[in-house]
Write an enzyme that holds these catalytic residues in place. Structure first.
Site, mmCIF file in Angstrom:
data_model
loop_
_atom_site.group_PDB
_atom_site.id
_atom_site.type_symbol
_atom_site.label_atom_id
_atom_site.label_comp_id
_atom_site.label_asym_id
_atom_site.label_seq_id
_atom_site.Cartn_x
_atom_site.Cartn_y
_atom_site.Cartn_z
ATOM 1 N N SER A 14 16.361 16.959 7.924
ATOM 2 C CA SER A 14 16.107 16.062 6.784
ATOM 3 C C SER A 14 17.411 15.447 6.286
ATOM 4 O O SER A 14 18.495 15.964 6.559
ATOM 5 C CB SER A 14 15.447 16.870 5.660
ATOM 6 O OG SER A 14 15.300 16.127 4.474
ATOM 7 N N ASP A 35 17.684 23.919 11.743
ATOM 8 C CA ASP A 35 17.072 23.817 10.424
ATOM 9 C C ASP A 35 16.153 25.013 10.186
ATOM 10 O O ASP A 35 15.610 25.587 11.136
ATOM 11 C CB ASP A 35 16.272 22.508 10.285
ATOM 12 C CG ASP A 35 16.121 22.070 8.839
ATOM 13 O OD1 ASP A 35 16.777 21.108 8.433
ATOM 14 O OD2 ASP A 35 15.359 22.745 8.106
ATOM 15 N N VAL A 57 20.448 29.644 7.932
ATOM 16 C CA VAL A 57 21.913 29.756 8.051
ATOM 17 C C VAL A 57 22.464 30.937 7.250
ATOM 18 O O VAL A 57 23.579 31.389 7.506
ATOM 19 C CB VAL A 57 22.635 28.457 7.638
ATOM 20 C CG1 VAL A 57 22.322 27.327 8.596
ATOM 21 C CG2 VAL A 57 22.334 28.075 6.195
ATOM 22 N N CYS A 83 25.174 20.739 7.063
ATOM 23 C CA CYS A 83 24.499 20.039 5.972
ATOM 24 C C CYS A 83 23.432 20.922 5.317
ATOM 25 O O CYS A 83 22.944 20.595 4.239
ATOM 26 C CB CYS A 83 23.844 18.765 6.474
ATOM 27 S SG CYS A 83 25.017 17.458 6.887
ATOM 28 N N SER A 146 29.573 18.902 -2.662
ATOM 29 C CA SER A 146 28.909 17.962 -3.570
ATOM 30 C C SER A 146 29.919 17.633 -4.657
ATOM 31 O O SER A 146 30.791 18.451 -4.969
ATOM 32 C CB SER A 146 27.682 18.610 -4.226
ATOM 33 O OG SER A 146 27.341 17.930 -5.430
ATOM 34 N N TYR A 159 24.743 26.037 -8.311
ATOM 35 C CA TYR A 159 24.939 25.002 -7.289
ATOM 36 C C TYR A 159 26.411 24.595 -7.214
ATOM 37 O O TYR A 159 27.005 24.536 -6.135
ATOM 38 C CB TYR A 159 24.058 23.801 -7.630
ATOM 39 C CG TYR A 159 24.100 22.670 -6.639
ATOM 40 C CD1 TYR A 159 24.749 21.478 -6.943
ATOM 41 C CD2 TYR A 159 23.482 22.781 -5.399
ATOM 42 C CE1 TYR A 159 24.790 20.429 -6.035
ATOM 43 C CE2 TYR A 159 23.511 21.732 -4.487
ATOM 44 C CZ TYR A 159 24.168 20.563 -4.819
ATOM 45 O OH TYR A 159 24.203 19.517 -3.916
ATOM 46 N N LYS A 163 29.156 25.058 -4.137
ATOM 47 C CA LYS A 163 29.862 23.907 -3.555
ATOM 48 C C LYS A 163 31.367 23.989 -3.806
ATOM 49 O O LYS A 163 32.169 23.532 -2.991
ATOM 50 C CB LYS A 163 29.285 22.613 -4.118
ATOM 51 C CG LYS A 163 27.808 22.393 -3.738
ATOM 52 C CD LYS A 163 27.611 22.433 -2.228
ATOM 53 C CE LYS A 163 26.200 22.004 -1.824
ATOM 54 N NZ LYS A 163 26.005 21.959 -0.372
ATOM 55 N N THR A 194 17.771 11.292 -0.637
ATOM 56 C CA THR A 194 17.209 12.229 0.341
ATOM 57 C C THR A 194 16.085 13.015 -0.334
ATOM 58 O O THR A 194 15.829 12.863 -1.523
ATOM 59 C CB THR A 194 18.262 13.252 0.824
ATOM 60 O OG1 THR A 194 18.538 14.160 -0.252
ATOM 61 C CG2 THR A 194 19.541 12.571 1.279
#
Ligand SMILES: NC(=O)c1ccc[n+]([C@@H]2O[C@H](COP(=O)([O-])OP(=O)(O)OC[C@H]3O[C@@H](n4cnc5c(N)ncnc54)[C@H](O)[C@@H]3O)[C@@H](O)[C@H]2O)c1
Ligand SMILES: C[C@@H](O)[C@H]1CC[C@H]2[C@@H]3CC[C@H]4CC(=O)CC[C@]4(C)[C@H]3CC[C@]12C
Length: 253
Positions: A14, A35, A57, A83, A146, A159, A163, A194
């Site tokens: 994706s 994925d 992952v 990603c 990010s 988050y 990152k 996305t």
């Protein structure tokens, strides 16, 4: 290091990962698509003549098994792009008084541990491969952070921490892997169109876009993929975090 070589993209089912897999294939790479959603990886892999691998992952054994299959089917990847990741909105003190430690742990496991795991397994294989040029280059690993690693908003402590960890790994990893001819770079995207950002409430999206000077719009996943190509093709890019954000600085919430 692209045409005629093998590349690995995680999160390739994706968004930014899928666009990157497609772009690298269009440049002549044979791409392995990892994925969590194996069906999504298979759809992209089928489109580009690549290899689909289902793996979480954050599960080291699953990543090693997927990598073993990659080595068996295609050989050593010289370009590895991580990603795979999840966006999490979890306040430290939600209104209901609950603790959000589980959300924090899950976010760190996928976004940070998962990135470290893929980098570790990939670096072990690449370091054992033949050098490709006079510099002794063997490969390049590109991780995805990010802009939230610097401009994290209310509700993005987990988050942003995940990152921030990805960003902070870049220099020590590049310093350590230099002796093997492996470069390590990180891309810190702003807001891109996305599935992940589709979860943004309209008012939040509008607020963030007000803070995007130029071009004042959501990024296109192909614009991320083109930066991946630039990084792979320029050997002087190593050990750095590149913000890909149209000069955005996210608002407080
Ligand atoms: N879209 C944005 O605005 C934006 C901005 C900055 C950073 N990012 C980062 O870019 C990366 C890609 O995000 P995206 O926008 O393409 O999102 P996306 O949701 O479209 O794609 C992410 C992919 O990763 C996969 N994935 C999730 N957890 C996984 C796991 N544990 N193991 C394997 N695969 C897993 C998902 O199945 C999905 O296919 C993420 O790390 C995200 O944090 C996105
Ligand atoms: C720059 C990007 O990484 C972040 C900027 C805004 C974040 C989104 C904020 C809303 C969240 C809603 C949710 O519950 C899931 C995750 C978010 C969509 C979150 C994802 C990461 C970005 C897009």
């Amino acid at each position: 290091m692209i045409k005629g070589h093998v590349a690995l993209v995680t999160g390739a089912g994706s968004g930014l990962g899928a666009a990157t897999a497609r772009h690298l294939a269009s440049l002549g790479a044979t791409v392995a698509c990892i994925d969590l959603t194996e069906g999504a990886a298979a759809a992209v892999a089928a489109d580009i003549g690549g290899l689909a691998l289902g793996a979480d992952v954050s599960d080291a054994a699953a990543v090693e098994a997927a990598f073993d299959r990659l080595l068996e089917k295609l050989g050593v990847p010289r370009v590895v792009v991580s990603c795979a990741g999840i966006g999490t909105a979890a306040r430290i003190l939600p209104r209901d008084g609950s603790l959000t430690i589980g959300a924090f742990e899950r976010t760190l496991r996928v976004n940070l541990l998962g990135t470290y795991t893929v980098m570790s397994v990939a670096a072990r294989a690449i370091a054992a491969a033949e050098p490709l040029d006079g510099d002794g280059a063997r490969g390049v690993i590109i991780n995805t952070a990010s802009i939230a690693y610097e401009d994290g908003q209310i509700g993005q402590a987990a988050y942003s921490a995940s990152k921030g960890g990805v960003a902070s790994m870049t220099l020590p990893a590049s310093r350590e892997l230099a002796r093997f001819g492996i470069r390590v770079m990180t891309i810190a995207p702003g807001l891109f169109e996305t599935s992940m950002s589709a979860g943004l409430p309209d008012d939040v999206r509008a607020e963030i876009l007000k803070a995007v000077p130029f071009p004042s719009r959501m990024g296109d996943a192909n614009e991320f993929a083109r930066l991946v190509q630039c990084i792979v093709e320029n050997p002087m890019l190593n050990g750095s975090v590149i913000r890909l954000d149209a000069a955005a600085r996210m608002p407080i919430k």
